[in-house]
Design a protein around this motif. Sequence first.
Motif, PDB file in Angstrom:
ATOM      1  N   ARG A 103       9.146   4.718  41.872  1.00  0.00           N
ATOM      2  CA  ARG A 103       9.048   3.877  43.069  1.00  0.00           C
ATOM      3  C   ARG A 103       8.193   4.540  44.132  1.00  0.00           C
ATOM      4  NH1 ARG A 103      15.395   2.401  44.035  1.00  0.00           N
ATOM      5  NH2 ARG A 103      15.763   1.166  42.144  1.00  0.00           N
ATOM      6  N   ALA A 135       4.787   3.097  45.554  1.00  0.00           N
ATOM      7  CA  ALA A 135       4.707   2.869  47.002  1.00  0.00           C
ATOM      8  C   ALA A 135       3.460   3.524  47.589  1.00  0.00           C
ATOM      9  CB  ALA A 135       5.964   3.403  47.687  1.00  0.00           C
ATOM     10  N   ALA A 136       3.154   4.748  47.136  1.00  0.00           N
ATOM     11  CA  ALA A 136       1.956   5.443  47.623  1.00  0.00           C
ATOM     12  C   ALA A 136       0.683   4.699  47.211  1.00  0.00           C
ATOM     13  CB  ALA A 136       1.940   6.880  47.101  1.00  0.00           C
ATOM     14  N   LEU A 177       0.465   1.481  46.486  1.00  0.00           N
ATOM     15  CA  LEU A 177       0.397   0.214  47.225  1.00  0.00           C
ATOM     16  C   LEU A 177      -0.080   0.420  48.656  1.00  0.00           C
ATOM     17  CD1 LEU A 177       3.595  -1.736  46.077  1.00  0.00           C
ATOM     18  CD2 LEU A 177       1.229  -2.034  45.334  1.00  0.00           C
ATOM     19  N   LEU A 178       0.253   1.566  49.239  1.00  0.00           N
ATOM     20  CA  LEU A 178      -0.235   1.860  50.592  1.00  0.00           C
ATOM     21  C   LEU A 178      -1.756   1.959  50.599  1.00  0.00           C
ATOM     22  CD1 LEU A 178       0.286   2.552  53.541  1.00  0.00           C
ATOM     23  CD2 LEU A 178       0.572   4.953  52.861  1.00  0.00           C
ATOM     24  N   LEU A 191       2.083  -6.144  51.876  1.00  0.00           N
ATOM     25  CA  LEU A 191       2.335  -4.999  50.984  1.00  0.00           C
ATOM     26  C   LEU A 191       3.099  -3.897  51.714  1.00  0.00           C
ATOM     27  CD1 LEU A 191      -0.871  -4.407  48.804  1.00  0.00           C
ATOM     28  CD2 LEU A 191       1.385  -5.195  48.096  1.00  0.00           C
ATOM     29  N   LEU A 192       2.858  -3.759  52.996  1.00  0.00           N
ATOM     30  CA  LEU A 192       3.551  -2.729  53.772  1.00  0.00           C
ATOM     31  C   LEU A 192       5.062  -2.988  53.771  1.00  0.00           C
ATOM     32  CD1 LEU A 192       1.060  -2.601  56.784  1.00  0.00           C
ATOM     33  CD2 LEU A 192       1.145  -1.075  54.806  1.00  0.00           C
ATOM     34  N   GLN A 243       6.610  -4.588  51.286  1.00  0.00           N
ATOM     35  CA  GLN A 243       7.059  -4.318  49.918  1.00  0.00           C
ATOM     36  C   GLN A 243       7.336  -2.825  49.731  1.00  0.00           C
ATOM     37  OE1 GLN A 243       8.103  -6.398  47.912  1.00  0.00           O
ATOM     38  NE2 GLN A 243       6.689  -8.012  47.303  1.00  0.00           N
ATOM     39  N   ILE A 244       6.543  -2.004  50.370  1.00  0.00           N
ATOM     40  CA  ILE A 244       6.744  -0.548  50.284  1.00  0.00           C
ATOM     41  C   ILE A 244       8.112  -0.168  50.849  1.00  0.00           C
ATOM     42  CG2 ILE A 244       5.910   1.666  51.181  1.00  0.00           C
ATOM     43  CD1 ILE A 244       3.075   0.477  51.084  1.00  0.00           C
ATOM     44  N   LEU A 289      10.625  -0.778  48.171  1.00  0.00           N
ATOM     45  CA  LEU A 289      10.532   0.206  47.092  1.00  0.00           C
ATOM     46  C   LEU A 289      11.194   1.531  47.454  1.00  0.00           C
ATOM     47  CD1 LEU A 289       6.884  -0.284  45.748  1.00  0.00           C
ATOM     48  CD2 LEU A 289       8.988  -0.541  44.437  1.00  0.00           C
ATOM     49  N   LEU A 290      11.086   1.916  48.713  1.00  0.00           N
ATOM     50  CA  LEU A 290      11.616   3.216  49.141  1.00  0.00           C
ATOM     51  C   LEU A 290      13.082   3.150  49.558  1.00  0.00           C
ATOM     52  CD1 LEU A 290       8.570   4.529  51.226  1.00  0.00           C
ATOM     53  CD2 LEU A 290       9.167   5.043  48.852  1.00  0.00           C
ATOM     54  N   MET A 315       2.484  -4.087  40.390  1.00  0.00           N
ATOM     55  CA  MET A 315       1.447  -3.324  41.082  1.00  0.00           C
ATOM     56  C   MET A 315       0.060  -3.696  40.556  1.00  0.00           C
ATOM     57  SD  MET A 315       0.763   0.790  41.034  1.00  0.00           S
ATOM     58  CE  MET A 315       0.041   0.628  39.383  1.00  0.00           C
TER      59      MET A 315
END
Length: 330
Positions: free
Chosen positions: A17, A21-22, A24-25, A70-71, A73-74, A77-78, A297
């Motif tokens: 995850r 997440a990284a 996707l950022l 997307l931000l 969604q991150i 994920l975290l 992703m």
Amino acid sequence: MAVIPSATSEINVVKHRAIVAAILLVFALVGLFGNALVIISFIVGRKLRTITNVLVVNLAFPDFMACTVLLFQIAGLLSQTGRYPLHEAVCAAVVAVQYTGVCCSVYTLVAIAFVRWYVITRSIRGHQGFHTTKKIAIMVVIIWIFSISFMVVPPVLGIGTLGYSKYSSLCSSTDTNELDEYYVFLLGALIAIALLLTLVFYVRILCHVLRHNKQFRDKYAVDEGTGSSSTEAYQNTASSSIAAGSRPPMIKAINRKEIEITKNLFMVVCVFMLCFLGTSVNFIIPGSSVLTIYSTMILLVNSIVNPIIYGLKHPNFQEVFNKILCCRPV
């Protein structure tokens, strides 16, 4: 002893995850910049204000929206609590934006393919008939109404619920509604139908171009056999076209440019299909939550690659991009 593998597996999932997440950022930052550049280029670049590029911007706008959410969604994920860290309404809004954007993007690709087919095979003297600003604007409005309706109507009827999925740790359709799979299947079917229609139009374009080139080569061969030069042969072909009221004398050069633009836009379709493939396989053959995260992703990659394709392959966009980035007048 049975608890240890479970704990180890959970740690591995958390690592995946964090990795996604990284990534996707990075996707979000690149996509926001790239799609904003496409939209700005269309606004400031006179050369880009064509009817086809209206649809290109309509493709960039939902991609820009998707990169914005997307931000959020991150954040999901975290999350380590099994719940979305923000309000559930935020997560539902994120899903609504993404689903609407995907539907809008794929049916914009259908519209682009149709316009490309019309320009190359049916348009008289360049860009007349159906290919008008008013009709393209109506097409864009219909695409957005259809996309928003798809996002709203099924959940209202109880088919799927928008929210946080504990299984994938993403904002999507929830795990609690028994009809969630039907909603996802409906989305997949709409995308598959759109991609099929898009391919049909591009295949028809290919067939037309091959047939047109063969006819021109045959005409050139006949004229060469009678002793006329290549220039005379082309002039005779052009003049006969004008006499028939079908095409202007520079149609050969125009068609080459239109075909090149069509090739670049077809690359966008191919990239979308590749990105959609992973999610489709994961839906048909369900795997672990890790595979679901990575396949999602890959699907989101589509939101960032289109501006890259325009920058590298589309001559007009490439020129305007360079001027904007170098702070030169457009």
